[in-house]
Design an enzyme around this catalytic site. Structure first.
Site, PDB file in Angstrom:
ATOM      1  N   SER A 139       0.821  -1.208   0.000  1.00  0.00           N
ATOM      2  CA  SER A 139       0.000   0.000   0.000  1.00  0.00           C
ATOM      3  C   SER A 139       0.856   1.260   0.000  1.00  0.00           C
ATOM      4  O   SER A 139       1.925   1.303   0.621  1.00  0.00           O
ATOM      5  CB  SER A 139      -0.869  -0.004   1.260  1.00  0.00           C
ATOM      6  N   TYR A 163      -1.734  -0.092  10.739  1.00  0.00           N
ATOM      7  CA  TYR A 163      -1.980  -0.756   9.446  1.00  0.00           C
ATOM      8  C   TYR A 163      -0.742  -0.635   8.557  1.00  0.00           C
ATOM      9  O   TYR A 163      -0.238  -1.622   7.999  1.00  0.00           O
ATOM     10  CB  TYR A 163      -3.212  -0.128   8.766  1.00  0.00           C
ATOM     11  N   LYS A 167       1.988  -3.541   7.071  1.00  0.00           N
ATOM     12  CA  LYS A 167       2.329  -3.756   5.650  1.00  0.00           C
ATOM     13  C   LYS A 167       3.848  -3.615   5.456  1.00  0.00           C
ATOM     14  O   LYS A 167       4.452  -4.379   4.696  1.00  0.00           O
ATOM     15  CB  LYS A 167       1.599  -2.739   4.764  1.00  0.00           C
TER      16      LYS A 167
END
Ligand code: NAD
Ligand code: WQD
Length: 356
Positions: A139, A163, A167
């Site tokens: 991302s 988050y 990642k």
């Protein structure tokens, strides 16, 4: 054509990518726990791919397994059963994971568990069964508050929420794994910018649970009358109209990006390839609102409110490397994105819970 394992294949990006891969001739095994998706999405993918008519053969082309990527016994069985059926899994596209930034701040343990532990379990099973070709959903959130616009892949990795950290940790794990056996792993890490829109048929699209966190589904739900008005987070950003600018990418372009990355990994020597998938074009919140109004013919009332915590002013991809390495670039602009997003939203005002 290959037998592929698609984790999280019932989700927003996964379902659109499954359709493209089926149309390309690949056979798919989808592993999903449906924690953020509906099996109806895959029923519609089957219909769109024209597989229903072929009955039993359709089960060979798309096999559905309800399971959790953290369940190593389940993963082992998926690889063993495929081999015993004479169709070993050649590559994995790994979409499964949790993606809501605010929720990750409230529930970091769950995010680290699903995103990192889940990926580690999957990679361990792949390694054990000699399947070392992977396309991973990374991302643009990794770039945090970017200094340069557009953002190249070489920009510093500086996530600003759990988050993003999860990642970044998976990317690091993939890097360590590739370094440990440089001639074996073929890994594409795809850093998506803002995936939006829907399949042009309006049959599959994004179906967030509860109140959408993201701009595009929120705007769609206002246009369809499910929500009264949009809150625009900040009108004083250093942008042309004072609202935040993002790089919105049509989900079908993104699906094509996965096809291209997979083809590249299957054809080229072992490597770890990290690519931005974006359009290279920025659009402001108000530009999205106006484009959606044009596409839908409906008003999207809004109020400008305070900035949202953790937002950047501008996030736009430098997508040159994806073009250079994959020959891939986006085909659709904001008008097509809104046209297809509206086709989905207007035909399915409450998402997959609608009756056929
Ligand atoms: P999504 O939530 O629609 O899809 C994820 C799928 O994974 C869902 O079907 C969900 O049920 C499944 N899943 C979740 N936890 C699981 C588990 N433990 N075991 C098995 N399945 C599980 O999300 P999406 O938008 O399609 O995103 C796909 C991937 O792309 C995610 O990894 C996400 O972090 C990443 N990504 C998304 C965006 C975006 O804005 N949508 C942007 C960048 C990266
Ligand atoms: C876009 C713009 C908001 C909602 C997120 C994740 C990122 C990635 C993609 C997974 C911003 C504004 C939004 C609203 C608004 N996901 N906005 N009113 O924040 O760029 O990226 O999705 O990896 O990690 O952070 O997308 O759609 O939330 O916001 O004004 O109700 O719309 O401030 O400028 P974002 P978004």
């Amino acid at each position: 054509m290959s037998q592929l394992l698609i984790t999280g294949g019932a989700g927003f990006i996964g379902s659109h990518t499954c359709l493209v891969l089926l149309q390309e001739g690949h056979d798919l095994i989808v592993l999903d726990d449906y924690s953020n998706s509906s099996p109806v999405a895959l029923e519609r993918v089957v219909a769109l791919a024209g597989l229903q008519a072929s009955g039993e053969r359709s089960k060979e082309r798309l096999q559905l397994i309800q399971g959790d990527i953290r369940d190593i016994t389940c993963l082992e069985k998926v690889f063993i059963d495929a081999r015993n059926a004479g169709k070993p899994i050649e590559a994995v596209i790994h979409f499964a994971g949790l993606k809501a930034v605010g929720e990750s701040v409230r529930e970091p343990l769950r995010y680290w568990d699903v995103n990192l532990t889940g990926s580690r379990c999957l990679l361990a099973a792949m390694n054990t069964h000699g399947c070392r070709t992977l396309v991973f959903s990374s991302s643009a959130t990794l770039y945090g508050y970017p200094k340069d616009e557009p953002i190249p892949e070489s920009a510093p990795i500086q996530p600003i929420n759990p988050y993003g950290h999860s990642k970044a940790a998976v990317e690091q794990l993939l890097h360590d794994l590739a370094s440990s056996a440089p001639n074996q792993w073929r890994i594409a890490c795809l850093r998506y910018f803002n995936p939006v829109g829907a399949h042009p048929s309006g049959k599959i699209g994004e179906d967030p649970l509860g109140t959408p966190n993201n701009l595009f589904p929120f705007v769609s739900q206002v246009a369809v009358g499910r929500r009264k008005s949009l809150q625009v987070f900040g009108g004083d950003w250093p942008t042309s109209d004072g609202t935040g600018v993002r790089d919105y990418i049509h989900v079908m372009d993104l699906a094509e990006g996965h096809r291209a990355a997979l083809d590249c990994m299957l054809a080229e020597p072992a490597q770890l390839l990290t690519l931005n998938l974006g359009s290279g074009q920025g659009a402001s919140v108000l530009e999205v609102v106006r484009a959606f109004e044009r596409a839908s013919g409906r008003p999207v009332p809004y109020d400008v409110v305070a900035r949202r915590n953790g937002d950047a002013a501008i996030t736009v991809a430098d997508p040159a490397m994806a073009f250079q390495r994959l020959g891939w670039q986006t085909q659709s602009g904001l008008d097509e994105i809104c046209r297809d997003g509206w086709a989905w939203q207007s035909a399915n005002p409450t998402g997959y819970s609608d009756q056929e």
